[in-house]
Motif scaffolding. Structure first.
Motif, PDB file in Angstrom:
ATOM      1  N   ILE A 197       0.922  -1.387   0.154  1.00  7.81           N
ATOM      2  CA  ILE A 197       0.166   0.095   0.195  1.00  7.81           C
ATOM      3  C   ILE A 197       0.906   1.569   0.147  1.00  7.81           C
ATOM      4  CG2 ILE A 197      -1.984  -1.466   1.184  1.00  7.81           C
ATOM      5  CD1 ILE A 197      -0.969   0.201   3.992  1.00  7.81           C
ATOM      6  N   LYS A 198       1.690   1.015  -0.597  1.00  7.14           N
ATOM      7  CA  LYS A 198       2.994   2.458  -0.824  1.00  7.14           C
ATOM      8  C   LYS A 198       2.214   3.091  -1.559  1.00  7.14           C
ATOM      9  CE  LYS A 198       7.089   1.159   1.586  1.00  7.14           C
ATOM     10  NZ  LYS A 198       5.959   0.558   3.043  1.00  7.14           N
ATOM     11  N   ILE A 199       2.633   4.502  -1.664  1.00  2.00           N
ATOM     12  CA  ILE A 199       1.706   5.325  -2.722  1.00  2.00           C
ATOM     13  C   ILE A 199       2.549   6.871  -2.556  1.00  2.00           C
ATOM     14  CG2 ILE A 199      -0.701   4.796  -1.923  1.00  2.00           C
ATOM     15  CD1 ILE A 199      -0.764   7.977  -0.863  1.00  2.00           C
ATOM     16  N   ASP A 200       2.723   7.126  -3.868  1.00  2.00           N
ATOM     17  CA  ASP A 200       3.730   9.098  -3.855  1.00  2.00           C
ATOM     18  C   ASP A 200       2.213  10.059  -3.664  1.00  2.00           C
ATOM     19  OD1 ASP A 200       4.539  11.157  -5.172  1.00  2.00           O
ATOM     20  OD2 ASP A 200       4.821   9.853  -6.752  1.00  2.00           O
ATOM     21  N   LYS A 201       2.589  10.346  -1.912  1.00  2.00           N
ATOM     22  CA  LYS A 201       1.812  11.662  -1.668  1.00  2.00           C
ATOM     23  C   LYS A 201       1.325  12.640  -2.367  1.00  2.00           C
ATOM     24  CE  LYS A 201       4.287  10.630   2.765  1.00  2.00           C
ATOM     25  NZ  LYS A 201       4.422   8.892   2.634  1.00  2.00           N
ATOM     26  N   GLU A 202       3.354  13.294  -2.749  1.00  2.00           N
ATOM     27  CA  GLU A 202       2.782  14.248  -3.665  1.00  2.00           C
ATOM     28  C   GLU A 202       1.711  13.614  -5.045  1.00  2.00           C
ATOM     29  OE1 GLU A 202       3.719  17.496  -3.004  1.00  2.00           O
ATOM     30  OE2 GLU A 202       3.881  16.723  -1.265  1.00  2.00           O
ATOM     31  N   GLU A 203       2.135  13.139  -4.889  1.00  2.00           N
ATOM     32  CA  GLU A 203       1.393  12.437  -6.859  1.00  2.00           C
ATOM     33  C   GLU A 203      -0.041  12.550  -6.489  1.00  2.00           C
ATOM     34  OE1 GLU A 203       1.161   8.817  -8.792  1.00  2.00           O
ATOM     35  OE2 GLU A 203      -0.152   9.987 -10.124  1.00  2.00           O
ATOM     36  N   ALA A 204      -0.732  11.864  -4.896  1.00  2.00           N
ATOM     37  CA  ALA A 204      -1.705  11.561  -4.921  1.00  2.00           C
ATOM     38  C   ALA A 204      -2.705  13.504  -4.536  1.00  2.00           C
ATOM     39  CB  ALA A 204      -1.838  10.820  -3.131  1.00  2.00           C
ATOM     40  N   ARG A 205      -2.369  14.269  -4.045  1.00  2.00           N
ATOM     41  CA  ARG A 205      -1.817  15.473  -3.816  1.00  2.00           C
ATOM     42  C   ARG A 205      -2.420  16.335  -4.450  1.00  2.00           C
ATOM     43  NH1 ARG A 205       2.045  15.540   0.202  1.00  2.00           N
ATOM     44  NH2 ARG A 205       1.391  15.842   2.675  1.00  2.00           N
ATOM     45  N   ARG A 206      -1.484  16.398  -5.547  1.00  2.00           N
ATOM     46  CA  ARG A 206      -1.961  16.440  -6.789  1.00  2.00           C
ATOM     47  C   ARG A 206      -2.941  16.205  -7.856  1.00  2.00           C
ATOM     48  NH1 ARG A 206      -0.501  15.193 -11.615  1.00  2.00           N
ATOM     49  NH2 ARG A 206       0.784  13.584 -10.997  1.00  2.00           N
ATOM     50  N   ARG A 207      -3.371  15.278  -7.442  1.00  2.00           N
ATOM     51  CA  ARG A 207      -4.844  14.159  -8.395  1.00  2.00           C
ATOM     52  C   ARG A 207      -5.815  14.990  -7.837  1.00  2.00           C
ATOM     53  NH1 ARG A 207      -2.752   8.584  -9.523  1.00  2.00           N
ATOM     54  NH2 ARG A 207      -5.555   8.099  -9.983  1.00  2.00           N
ATOM     55  N   PHE A 208      -5.797  14.976  -6.703  1.00  2.00           N
ATOM     56  CA  PHE A 208      -6.970  15.699  -6.014  1.00  2.00           C
ATOM     57  C   PHE A 208      -7.121  17.675  -5.767  1.00  2.00           C
ATOM     58  CE2 PHE A 208      -9.227  13.710  -2.467  1.00  2.00           C
ATOM     59  CZ  PHE A 208      -9.415  12.179  -2.758  1.00  2.00           C
ATOM     60  N   ALA A 209      -6.189  18.251  -6.401  1.00  2.00           N
ATOM     61  CA  ALA A 209      -5.955  19.294  -6.245  1.00  2.00           C
ATOM     62  C   ALA A 209      -6.250  19.636  -8.057  1.00  2.00           C
ATOM     63  CB  ALA A 209      -4.567  19.804  -6.353  1.00  2.00           C
ATOM     64  N   GLU A 210      -6.045  18.763  -9.028  1.00  2.00           N
ATOM     65  CA  GLU A 210      -6.484  19.401 -10.227  1.00  2.00           C
ATOM     66  C   GLU A 210      -8.140  19.127 -10.275  1.00  2.00           C
ATOM     67  OE1 GLU A 210      -2.745  16.450 -12.141  1.00  2.00           O
ATOM     68  OE2 GLU A 210      -4.769  15.831 -12.649  1.00  2.00           O
ATOM     69  N   ARG A 211      -8.813  18.297  -9.298  1.00  2.00           N
ATOM     70  CA  ARG A 211     -10.623  18.077  -9.213  1.00  2.00           C
ATOM     71  C   ARG A 211     -10.892  19.399  -8.086  1.00  2.00           C
ATOM     72  NH1 ARG A 211     -10.898  12.585 -10.830  1.00  2.00           N
ATOM     73  NH2 ARG A 211      -9.629  12.351 -11.503  1.00  2.00           N
ATOM     74  N   ASP A 212     -10.039  20.412  -7.890  1.00  2.00           N
ATOM     75  CA  ASP A 212     -10.533  21.294  -6.601  1.00  2.00           C
ATOM     76  C   ASP A 212     -10.898  20.266  -5.611  1.00  2.00           C
ATOM     77  OD1 ASP A 212     -10.221  23.553  -8.376  1.00  2.00           O
ATOM     78  OD2 ASP A 212     -12.322  23.085  -9.634  1.00  2.00           O
ATOM     79  N   LYS A 213      -9.917  19.489  -5.295  1.00  2.00           N
ATOM     80  CA  LYS A 213     -10.091  18.665  -3.496  1.00  2.00           C
ATOM     81  C   LYS A 213      -9.329  19.167  -2.968  1.00  2.00           C
ATOM     82  CE  LYS A 213     -13.247  15.438  -6.244  1.00  2.00           C
ATOM     83  NZ  LYS A 213     -14.718  15.694  -5.182  1.00  2.00           N
ATOM     84  N   GLU A 214      -9.233  18.904  -1.781  1.00  2.00           N
ATOM     85  CA  GLU A 214      -8.420  18.657  -0.557  1.00  2.00           C
ATOM     86  C   GLU A 214      -7.798  17.389  -0.314  1.00  2.00           C
ATOM     87  OE1 GLU A 214      -6.823  21.176   3.317  1.00  2.00           O
ATOM     88  OE2 GLU A 214      -9.177  21.269   2.847  1.00  2.00           O
ATOM     89  N   LEU A 215      -6.128  16.848  -0.502  1.00  2.00           N
ATOM     90  CA  LEU A 215      -6.024  15.766   0.286  1.00  2.00           C
ATOM     91  C   LEU A 215      -5.154  16.193   0.891  1.00  2.00           C
ATOM     92  CD1 LEU A 215      -6.304  12.688   0.260  1.00  2.00           C
ATOM     93  CD2 LEU A 215      -4.248  12.418  -0.792  1.00  2.00           C
ATOM     94  N   VAL A 216      -5.436  16.029   2.724  1.00  2.00           N
ATOM     95  CA  VAL A 216      -4.825  16.248   3.763  1.00  2.00           C
ATOM     96  C   VAL A 216      -4.330  14.461   3.982  1.00  2.00           C
ATOM     97  CG1 VAL A 216      -5.197  16.635   5.947  1.00  2.00           C
ATOM     98  CG2 VAL A 216      -6.598  17.982   4.842  1.00  2.00           C
ATOM     99  N   ILE A 217      -2.984  14.966   4.131  1.00  2.00           N
ATOM    100  CA  ILE A 217      -2.014  13.142   4.646  1.00  2.00           C
ATOM    101  C   ILE A 217      -1.044  14.156   5.667  1.00  2.00           C
ATOM    102  CG2 ILE A 217      -0.167  12.132   4.144  1.00  2.00           C
ATOM    103  CD1 ILE A 217      -0.985  11.739   1.282  1.00  2.00           C
TER     104      ILE A 217
END
Ligand code: NI
Ligand code: MN
Length: 226
Positions: A197-217
């Motif tokens: 379950i390792k993820i790329d956190k920066e990419e995850a935040r960016r993908r949320f931001a692209e949809r005008d959403k906030e991903l809080v990690i």
């Protein structure tokens, strides 16, 4: 309310003068060395399902604090037989506790204790009080049932969703879940703890931001006000 991230899917909520811990998996989490299960102070322990990475420290924390375990009927009964205090629930049911109303919601997953004992059906929690409304989905795939949550609880303050893939939904599905929930502030959990379950956190935040959403990690040990 104040929310502290204790690693994996474990959070401590401080709200309405009570301390509520969700899915304590601390002593088995190599990434959570800054947190000590023995130091946790809690009035309630909410358990989404019976898997080890959600219940490992529940017994210890319950004993140390005389805390009430809130979960599905089978999990609550399992701990009650150990002499611990518990409150049994099941899907769709809600109960007014002294810190707010808790609803146990469905999740698409499995649920058994590490020793193989049946641990009921997996779920999540919607917690509602004067300070806000919070959804912790538990381990789940993307689920149409999530569309029902904002019907009864519009304007979620945040939703905590798994984003690590393999055992649960991934980033893309968490974005769809955010739409289903009518909530654009998602707090991620269930990532990085194990190899699967390792993820790329920066990419995850960016993908949320692209949809005008906030991903809080959150960082493990970090406390935030919501
Ligand atoms: Ni699980
Ligand atoms: Mn899990």
């Amino acid at each position: 309310m104040q929310l502290t991230y204790l690693g994996h899917s474990c959070f401590l909520m401080e709200t309405a003068g009570k301390r509520i811990i969700i899915d304590p998996f601390i002593s088995g989490n190599e990434l959570a060395e800054v947190v000590k299960a023995d130091d946790i102070k809690a009035d309630y322990i909410l358990l989404t399902h019976g898997h080890q990475d959600h219940i490992l420290d529940a017994e210890k924390i319950a004993k140390n604090n005389n805390a009430v375990i809130v979960s599905n009927f089978e999990i609550a009964t399992y701990y009650e037989k150990m002499g611990l205090k518990s409150h049994p629930m099941n899907h769709g049911g809600s109960w007014k506790f002294d810190f707010g109303t808790v609803k146990y919601t469905p999740a698409i997953h499995s649920s058994s204790f590490p020793d193989g004992t049946y641990a009921g059906n997996p779920g999540g929690f919607v917690i509602n009080n004067e300070e806000g409304t919070y959804y912790f989905s538990g381990d789940t795939s993307l689920d149409m049932n999530m569309k029902l949550i904002p019907l009864l609880n519009p304007g979620l303050t945040f939703a905590v969703l798994p984003i690590g893939n393999n055992f649960t939904m991934d980033i893309e599905e968490a974005i769809y879940a955010s739409d289903f929930l009518g909530c654009n502030r998602i707090i991620g959990c269930h990532f990085d703890t194990f190899g699967y379950i390792k993820i790329d956190k920066e990419e995850a935040r960016r993908r949320f931001a692209e949809r005008d959403k906030e991903l809080v990690i959150m960082e493990i040990g970090e406390k935030s006000e919501f």
